[in-house]
Motif scaffolding. Sequence first.
Motif, mmCIF file in Angstrom:
data_model
loop_
_atom_site.group_PDB
_atom_site.id
_atom_site.type_symbol
_atom_site.label_atom_id
_atom_site.label_comp_id
_atom_site.label_asym_id
_atom_site.label_seq_id
_atom_site.Cartn_x
_atom_site.Cartn_y
_atom_site.Cartn_z
ATOM 1 N N UNK A 78 115.323 55.016 55.283
ATOM 2 C CA UNK A 78 113.880 54.841 55.089
ATOM 3 C C UNK A 78 113.286 56.122 54.523
ATOM 4 N N UNK A 79 112.272 55.954 53.690
ATOM 5 C CA UNK A 79 111.532 57.106 53.199
ATOM 6 C C UNK A 79 110.070 56.705 53.040
ATOM 7 N N UNK A 80 109.231 57.709 52.888
ATOM 8 C CA UNK A 80 107.801 57.447 52.872
ATOM 9 C C UNK A 80 107.132 58.213 51.745
ATOM 10 N N UNK A 81 106.221 57.569 51.064
ATOM 11 C CA UNK A 81 105.431 58.219 50.029
ATOM 12 C C UNK A 81 103.973 58.143 50.472
ATOM 13 N N UNK A 82 103.465 59.219 51.030
ATOM 14 C CA UNK A 82 102.103 59.203 51.568
ATOM 15 C C UNK A 82 101.066 59.001 50.471
ATOM 16 N N UNK A 83 101.320 59.586 49.325
ATOM 17 C CA UNK A 83 100.343 59.489 48.237
ATOM 18 C C UNK A 83 100.157 58.046 47.790
ATOM 19 N N UNK A 84 101.241 57.273 47.823
ATOM 20 C CA UNK A 84 101.169 55.876 47.394
ATOM 21 C C UNK A 84 101.016 54.916 48.561
ATOM 22 N N UNK A 85 101.019 55.459 49.781
ATOM 23 C CA UNK A 85 100.914 54.625 50.980
ATOM 24 C C UNK A 85 102.001 53.554 50.998
#
Length: 128
Positions: free
Chosen positions: A69-76
């Motif tokens: 899993x990974x997360x892109x905060x800028x793109x939500x």
Amino acid sequence: VQLQASGGGLVQAGGSLRLSCAASGFSSDYYAIGWFRQAPGKEREGVSCMSSSGGETYYVDSVKGRFTMSKNNARNTVTLQMNDLKPEDTALYFCAAAPGSTLRSARARWTKANYLYWGQGTQVTVSS
């Protein structure tokens, strides 16, 4: 509040897929995100989950070492990279959001009722 899962498809065993979960109407900065899957005739089961900060990630034993899993905060958005797929990974995959405190308990993080918002699901089919 909406979660939109995408990226499913048909792949041969050993192949890879990348699922995405786009959140709208709320910030994933304040919610833990989980991936669940449901195969035909089976219960929906947890696959992986990530804390609101992205600093903690958990996987069920059957996918450890293969899924990330990974997360892109800028793109939500949250993604689930699935490698070395097996026929037993075939299922409808859902992303869901839960209060950040949900991940503190090993039992709670896999309890479906703790997840307040659910996406519509994306189909993953792995052929042998």
